[in-house]
Design an enzyme around this catalytic site. Structure first.
Site, PDB file in Angstrom:
ATOM      1  CB  SER A  92      42.067  52.627  47.863  1.00  0.00           C
ATOM      2  OG  SER A  92      42.821  51.472  48.089  1.00  0.00           O
ATOM      3  CG  HIS A 117      43.688  51.183  43.400  1.00  0.00           C
ATOM      4  ND1 HIS A 117      44.680  52.077  43.714  1.00  0.00           N
ATOM      5  CD2 HIS A 117      43.245  50.727  44.599  1.00  0.00           C
ATOM      6  CE1 HIS A 117      44.833  52.146  45.017  1.00  0.00           C
ATOM      7  NE2 HIS A 117      43.973  51.339  45.579  1.00  0.00           N
TER       8      HIS A 117
END
Length: 192
Positions: A92, A117
């Site tokens: 992330s 993501h």
């Protein structure tokens, strides 16, 4: 001397040795506090010996986008060249932090994993429709900023990046290198 005092002294000695080697370890979630701590260490190194290389070692599950971009912006403002080394996990926002180094200075250890993501909003969402619309627009702006970082770092097309971040995309260090997120696999700090 109490055990706690000995432990604190040892921690201080270790921290001093690491800073003397011009290394900053970011081994926790990205929060306002962890970002502030990293920024202080980075700027300490920048101010004590400007222009000398710094190694930023990342093992983070991600976290706050705003806190992560605070670290990103500070690194980009420094005269000292920063090399990023992922060891363990850069997920992330941790993966975004791994890209703050200039091309040719982004590495991972062989068994590291990278996860990319799109940003998300945590917790229950409540409020008026107008407020929810504002939040939706803000998260789309954040997504664009993150896509732009991945675009610049990897050389991939917008379509490829948007597809990759549509869901959690996990990569080994080799896969991340092939995707363009890394410049190399680091087997020894002597190779830097």
């Amino acid at each position: 001397m109490a055990d706690g005092e000995v432990e604190n002294k040892l921690r201080d000695v270790i921290e001093r040795k690491i800073l003397d080697a011009r290394r900053v370890f970011f081994s926790e979630p990205v929060t306002d506090k962890s970002a502030a701590d990293a920024i202080k260490k980075l700027w300490y190194l920048e101010l004590t010996n400007p222009g000398q290389p710094i190694v930023f070692v990342i093992n983070s599950p991600g976290g706050s986008v705003d806190a992560g971009f605070a670290v990103w912006d500070q690194i980009k403002m420094m005269t000292s060249p920063v090399t990023t080394v992922v060891t363990g996990l850069a997920a992330s926002m941790g993966s975004v932090l791994s890209l703050c180094a200039a091309p040719g200075r982004r590495f991972a250890t062989p068994h590291s994993r990278i996860m990319i993501h799109q940003p998300s909003i945590g917790g229950p969402i409540t409020g008026q429709a107008t407020d929810l619309d504002i939040h939706a627009r803000e998260i789309l702006k954040t997504k664009k900023r993150i896509v732009d970082v991945y675009l610049e770092a990897t050389g991939q097309s917008r379509e490829v990046i948007e597809k990759a971040i549509d869901r959690d995309t996990w990569m080994t260090a080799d896969e991340a290198k092939d995707f363009g997120l890394l410049d190399g696999i680091l087997f020894s700090f002597n190779d830097l």
